[in-house]
Scaffold this motif. Structure first.
Motif, PDB file in Angstrom:
ATOM      1  N   SER A 196       0.851  -1.184   0.000  1.00 15.66           N
ATOM      2  CA  SER A 196       0.000   0.000   0.000  1.00 15.66           C
ATOM      3  C   SER A 196       0.890   1.237   0.000  1.00 15.66           C
ATOM      4  CB  SER A 196      -0.915   0.003   1.227  1.00 15.66           C
ATOM      5  OG  SER A 196      -1.764   1.132   1.223  1.00 15.66           O
ATOM      6  N   ALA A 197       0.820   2.009  -1.069  1.00 13.33           N
ATOM      7  CA  ALA A 197       1.638   3.213  -1.202  1.00 13.33           C
ATOM      8  C   ALA A 197       0.834   4.278  -1.935  1.00 13.33           C
ATOM      9  CB  ALA A 197       2.928   2.909  -1.966  1.00 13.33           C
ATOM     10  N   LEU A 198       1.199   5.543  -1.698  1.00  2.60           N
ATOM     11  CA  LEU A 198       0.584   6.645  -2.418  1.00  2.60           C
ATOM     12  C   LEU A 198       1.211   6.681  -3.809  1.00  2.60           C
ATOM     13  CD1 LEU A 198      -1.569   8.511  -1.232  1.00  2.60           C
ATOM     14  CD2 LEU A 198       0.182  10.256  -0.945  1.00  2.60           C
ATOM     15  N   VAL A 199       0.416   6.395  -4.820  1.00  2.30           N
ATOM     16  CA  VAL A 199       0.955   6.207  -6.176  1.00  2.30           C
ATOM     17  C   VAL A 199       0.326   7.209  -7.133  1.00  2.30           C
ATOM     18  CG1 VAL A 199       1.136   4.579  -8.093  1.00  2.30           C
ATOM     19  CG2 VAL A 199       1.374   3.763  -5.744  1.00  2.30           C
ATOM     20  N   ILE A 200       1.174   7.833  -7.981  1.00  2.00           N
ATOM     21  CA  ILE A 200       0.684   8.781  -8.985  1.00  2.00           C
ATOM     22  C   ILE A 200       1.278   8.427 -10.342  1.00  2.00           C
ATOM     23  CG2 ILE A 200       0.437  10.622  -7.285  1.00  2.00           C
ATOM     24  CD1 ILE A 200       2.979  11.888  -8.488  1.00  2.00           C
ATOM     25  N   PRO A 201       0.659   8.927 -11.434  1.00  4.71           N
ATOM     26  CA  PRO A 201       1.248   8.694 -12.762  1.00  4.71           C
ATOM     27  C   PRO A 201       2.620   9.362 -12.869  1.00  4.71           C
ATOM     28  CG  PRO A 201      -1.028   9.420 -12.943  1.00  4.71           C
ATOM     29  CD  PRO A 201      -0.638   9.605 -11.514  1.00  4.71           C
ATOM     30  N   LYS A 202       3.529   8.692 -13.512  1.00  3.49           N
ATOM     31  CA  LYS A 202       4.896   9.197 -13.632  1.00  3.49           C
ATOM     32  C   LYS A 202       4.975  10.435 -14.526  1.00  3.49           C
ATOM     33  CE  LYS A 202       9.407   6.966 -14.053  1.00  3.49           C
ATOM     34  NZ  LYS A 202      10.065   5.706 -14.461  1.00  3.49           N
ATOM     35  N   ASP A 203       4.092  10.516 -15.537  1.00  5.30           N
ATOM     36  CA  ASP A 203       4.219  11.586 -16.527  1.00  5.30           C
ATOM     37  C   ASP A 203       3.649  12.921 -16.081  1.00  5.30           C
ATOM     38  OD1 ASP A 203       1.550  11.039 -16.637  1.00  5.30           O
ATOM     39  OD2 ASP A 203       1.525  10.336 -18.707  1.00  5.30           O
ATOM     40  N   VAL A 204       3.111  13.017 -14.851  1.00  6.65           N
ATOM     41  CA  VAL A 204       2.608  14.319 -14.370  1.00  6.65           C
ATOM     42  C   VAL A 204       3.680  15.078 -13.594  1.00  6.65           C
ATOM     43  CG1 VAL A 204       0.292  13.370 -14.216  1.00  6.65           C
ATOM     44  CG2 VAL A 204       1.695  13.489 -12.145  1.00  6.65           C
ATOM     45  N   ILE A 205       4.835  14.471 -13.417  1.00 10.39           N
ATOM     46  CA  ILE A 205       5.890  15.089 -12.609  1.00 10.39           C
ATOM     47  C   ILE A 205       6.728  16.024 -13.473  1.00 10.39           C
ATOM     48  CG2 ILE A 205       7.919  14.668 -11.183  1.00 10.39           C
ATOM     49  CD1 ILE A 205       6.729  11.946 -10.472  1.00 10.39           C
ATOM     50  N   LEU A 206       6.867  17.280 -13.015  1.00 15.26           N
ATOM     51  CA  LEU A 206       7.739  18.261 -13.643  1.00 15.26           C
ATOM     52  C   LEU A 206       8.994  18.416 -12.796  1.00 15.26           C
ATOM     53  CD1 LEU A 206       5.016  20.956 -14.448  1.00 15.26           C
ATOM     54  CD2 LEU A 206       5.975  19.286 -16.036  1.00 15.26           C
ATOM     55  N   THR A 207      10.023  19.026 -13.360  1.00 14.11           N
ATOM     56  CA  THR A 207      11.262  19.225 -12.607  1.00 14.11           C
ATOM     57  C   THR A 207      11.636  20.700 -12.555  1.00 14.11           C
ATOM     58  OG1 THR A 207      12.578  18.820 -14.599  1.00 14.11           O
ATOM     59  CG2 THR A 207      12.174  16.939 -13.159  1.00 14.11           C
ATOM     60  N   GLU A 208      12.139  21.102 -11.404  1.00  9.50           N
ATOM     61  CA  GLU A 208      12.723  22.432 -11.220  1.00  9.50           C
ATOM     62  C   GLU A 208      14.109  22.229 -10.626  1.00  9.50           C
ATOM     63  OE1 GLU A 208      10.351  25.028  -8.876  1.00  9.50           O
ATOM     64  OE2 GLU A 208       8.691  25.078 -10.311  1.00  9.50           O
ATOM     65  N   GLY A 209      15.112  22.266 -11.486  1.00  5.76           N
ATOM     66  CA  GLY A 209      16.452  21.936 -11.010  1.00  5.76           C
ATOM     67  C   GLY A 209      16.508  20.475 -10.620  1.00  5.76           C
ATOM     68  N   ASN A 210      16.829  20.229  -9.361  1.00  4.30           N
ATOM     69  CA  ASN A 210      16.875  18.858  -8.849  1.00  4.30           C
ATOM     70  C   ASN A 210      15.598  18.461  -8.116  1.00  4.30           C
ATOM     71  OD1 ASN A 210      19.500  18.443  -9.779  1.00  4.30           O
ATOM     72  ND2 ASN A 210      20.392  19.388  -7.954  1.00  4.30           N
ATOM     73  N   ARG A 211      14.609  19.331  -8.152  1.00  3.97           N
ATOM     74  CA  ARG A 211      13.377  19.076  -7.401  1.00  3.97           C
ATOM     75  C   ARG A 211      12.261  18.615  -8.336  1.00  3.97           C
ATOM     76  NH1 ARG A 211      12.433  24.069  -3.353  1.00  3.97           N
ATOM     77  NH2 ARG A 211      11.403  22.444  -2.125  1.00  3.97           N
ATOM     78  N   LYS A 212      11.375  17.781  -7.776  1.00  2.00           N
ATOM     79  CA  LYS A 212      10.241  17.257  -8.538  1.00  2.00           C
ATOM     80  C   LYS A 212       8.972  17.984  -8.105  1.00  2.00           C
ATOM     81  CE  LYS A 212      12.389  12.700  -9.009  1.00  2.00           C
ATOM     82  NZ  LYS A 212      12.302  11.261  -8.700  1.00  2.00           N
ATOM     83  N   VAL A 213       8.156  18.326  -9.099  1.00  2.00           N
ATOM     84  CA  VAL A 213       6.984  19.164  -8.845  1.00  2.00           C
ATOM     85  C   VAL A 213       5.734  18.530  -9.446  1.00  2.00           C
ATOM     86  CG1 VAL A 213       5.908  21.399  -9.306  1.00  2.00           C
ATOM     87  CG2 VAL A 213       8.352  21.265  -8.844  1.00  2.00           C
ATOM     88  N   VAL A 214       4.625  18.619  -8.707  1.00  2.00           N
ATOM     89  CA  VAL A 214       3.303  18.302  -9.248  1.00  2.00           C
ATOM     90  C   VAL A 214       2.356  19.410  -8.821  1.00  2.00           C
ATOM     91  CG1 VAL A 214       3.634  15.812  -9.221  1.00  2.00           C
ATOM     92  CG2 VAL A 214       2.652  16.930  -7.211  1.00  2.00           C
ATOM     93  N   TYR A 215       1.180  19.437  -9.442  1.00  2.00           N
ATOM     94  CA  TYR A 215       0.170  20.428  -9.089  1.00  2.00           C
ATOM     95  C   TYR A 215      -1.095  19.721  -8.655  1.00  2.00           C
ATOM     96  CZ  TYR A 215       2.987  24.196 -11.054  1.00  2.00           C
ATOM     97  OH  TYR A 215       3.988  25.100 -11.297  1.00  2.00           O
ATOM     98  N   VAL A 216      -1.727  20.278  -7.608  1.00  2.00           N
ATOM     99  CA  VAL A 216      -3.024  19.787  -7.159  1.00  2.00           C
ATOM    100  C   VAL A 216      -4.022  20.938  -7.251  1.00  2.00           C
ATOM    101  CG1 VAL A 216      -2.047  18.037  -5.636  1.00  2.00           C
ATOM    102  CG2 VAL A 216      -2.550  20.312  -4.735  1.00  2.00           C
ATOM    103  N   ALA A 217      -5.277  20.589  -7.405  1.00  2.00           N
ATOM    104  CA  ALA A 217      -6.333  21.594  -7.505  1.00  2.00           C
ATOM    105  C   ALA A 217      -7.002  21.768  -6.152  1.00  2.00           C
ATOM    106  CB  ALA A 217      -7.348  21.178  -8.557  1.00  2.00           C
ATOM    107  N   LYS A 218      -7.007  23.008  -5.669  1.00  2.00           N
ATOM    108  CA  LYS A 218      -7.728  23.377  -4.448  1.00  2.00           C
ATOM    109  C   LYS A 218      -8.792  24.384  -4.844  1.00  2.00           C
ATOM    110  CE  LYS A 218      -5.688  21.183  -1.007  1.00  2.00           C
ATOM    111  NZ  LYS A 218      -6.424  20.331  -0.057  1.00  2.00           N
ATOM    112  N   LYS A 219     -10.028  23.941  -4.854  1.00  2.00           N
ATOM    113  CA  LYS A 219     -11.134  24.738  -5.377  1.00  2.00           C
ATOM    114  C   LYS A 219     -10.820  25.096  -6.823  1.00  2.00           C
ATOM    115  CE  LYS A 219     -12.676  26.343  -0.866  1.00  2.00           C
ATOM    116  NZ  LYS A 219     -12.988  27.499  -0.004  1.00  2.00           N
ATOM    117  N   GLU A 220     -10.574  26.368  -7.138  1.00  2.00           N
ATOM    118  CA  GLU A 220     -10.309  26.771  -8.521  1.00  2.00           C
ATOM    119  C   GLU A 220      -8.894  27.288  -8.688  1.00  2.00           C
ATOM    120  OE1 GLU A 220     -13.312  29.557  -9.553  1.00  2.00           O
ATOM    121  OE2 GLU A 220     -14.891  28.046  -9.684  1.00  2.00           O
ATOM    122  N   VAL A 221      -7.991  26.833  -7.827  1.00  2.00           N
ATOM    123  CA  VAL A 221      -6.609  27.307  -7.840  1.00  2.00           C
ATOM    124  C   VAL A 221      -5.656  26.116  -7.852  1.00  2.00           C
ATOM    125  CG1 VAL A 221      -4.854  28.611  -6.570  1.00  2.00           C
ATOM    126  CG2 VAL A 221      -7.215  29.434  -6.635  1.00  2.00           C
TER     127      VAL A 221
END
Length: 354
Positions: A281-306
């Motif tokens: 049991s692990a928190l799993v996401i699609p690999k292709d939604v991950i963006l990179t900023e330098g050495n850091r990995k970034v994803v976006y989540v929707a909170k209401k309309e932001v």
């Protein structure tokens, strides 16, 4: 006055243009980006190493004729018809018989049986007399020797006649059965019968040297074949060589695969996924939604309309999915999976269906 009027008009025009540009700019920042989302959830994930190869049966035999004789294919009691390729057989079942009356007479099994019976009776008689002092030790030993000679003659007769019969040496399936007309003369050394047992299959491994520390005995393996798109069979690494091939820089191993339903056929080319790490049991996401900023990995989540930017750490990876570590993402967070490429933190979003 005219000059002052012109200057005033020019200033008014500049102010108007500037106002329009500001309105345009504000409009741009307020435009919502269409995105699609999916809720983050817990599920199993496996990290695998992929290899390919041909699958083989655990037991295989090709039987040849050990003597000459007339060919006779026996009847399969399970079907009531002559044996054929694909028939299942049990250990000891008679499949083919070679007939040669002269050979049978020379083997003389019945005579050997009578000689053995007589010699055993004589030995038992001499033993009883010896215990009573009726015969000498020499006479008893000679009687025993005669009995042993008869036993050997009987065994040799049985062995000779066994060469006329081809029986299944183990439970399996007939995979090769060359056609011969009934009564056709078969010479010594001809291929007559092939049997395989493939309830369990074997796959030979050859893996790169750098993976030696990751592949271990006992690891589970997923086995797939292009002809079985909806079926994944389970196996395990059963053997690993501790030596490296100097030229190829590889090491050998072996995988056993459960095949009770017979979905895999001997000789099939298969893909094997060796499970080197897994989470139930692990928190799993699609690999292709991950963006990179330098050495850091970034994803976006929707909170209401932001849109909210989240920096994440990852663990186990597959070809399409990745495990998320830490608390940056939580279960049921609405992960943006489409339209995320141009987002920035706090961008307005409009959620649409995929």
């Amino acid at each position: 006055m005219t000059t002052i009027k012109h200057i005033g008009l020019a200033l008014a025009l500049i102010i108007a243009i500037s106002a329009c540009q500001n309105e345009e700019s504000n409009f741009d920042t307020d435009v919502a980006v269409n995105v699609s989302v999916e809720e983050v959830s817990y599920k199993p994930i496996e990290q695998t190493l992929i290899t390919t190869g041909s699958i083989k049966p655990t037991m295989e035999v090709n039987l040849k004729s050990e003597m000459a004789g007339s060919y006779k294919l026996m009847t399969n009691p399970a079907t009531g018809k002559s044996y054929k390729m694909g028939d299942r057989v049990k250990e000891g079942q008679l499949i083919i018989k070679l007939e040669d009356k002269e050979y049978e007479n020379n083997a003389n099994l019945e005579g050997a049986e009578l000689d053995l019976e007589i010699s055993e009776m004589e030995y038992n008689k001499q033993q009883a007399l010896y215990e009573k002092g009726g015969v000498t030790l020499r006479e008893l030993v000679n009687s025993e020797k005669t009995m042993l000679t008869s036993q050997q003659a009987h065994e040799n007769a049985e062995i000779a006649l066994e060469k006329m019969e081809l029986k299944a040496p183990f439970n399996g399936v007939i995979t090769n059965l060359p056609f011969f007309s009934p009564g056709m003369r078969i010479e010594t050394g001809q291929d007559l019968l092939g049997i395989m047992e493939y309830n369990t299959m074997v796959m030979e491994l050859s893996m790169p040297e750098n993976l030696m520390g990751q592949v271990k005995e006992g690891q589970p393996v997923n086995i797939m074949n292009y002809a079985l798109p909806d079926d994944t069979l389970k196996g395990a690494v059963t053997e690993l060589s501790p030596a490296i091939d100097i030229e190829a820089r590889t090491f050998k191993g072996r995988i056993n695969v459960a095949n009770k339903e017979g979905l895999l056929k001997p000789g099939m080319f298969v893909k094997a996924e060796i499970v080197v790490d897994q989470r139930d049991s692990a928190l799993v996401i699609p690999k292709d939604v991950i963006l990179t900023e330098g050495n850091r990995k970034v994803v976006y989540v929707a909170k209401k309309e932001v849109a909210q930017k989240r920096y994440i750490r990852t663990g186990i990876e597959t070809l399409t999915e990745v495990e998320v570590l830490g608390k940056e993402l939580k279960e049921n967070d609405r992960l943006i999976v489409k339209g995320f490429e141009t987002l920035k933190n706090r961008s307005k979003v409009k959620i649409v269906k995929k």
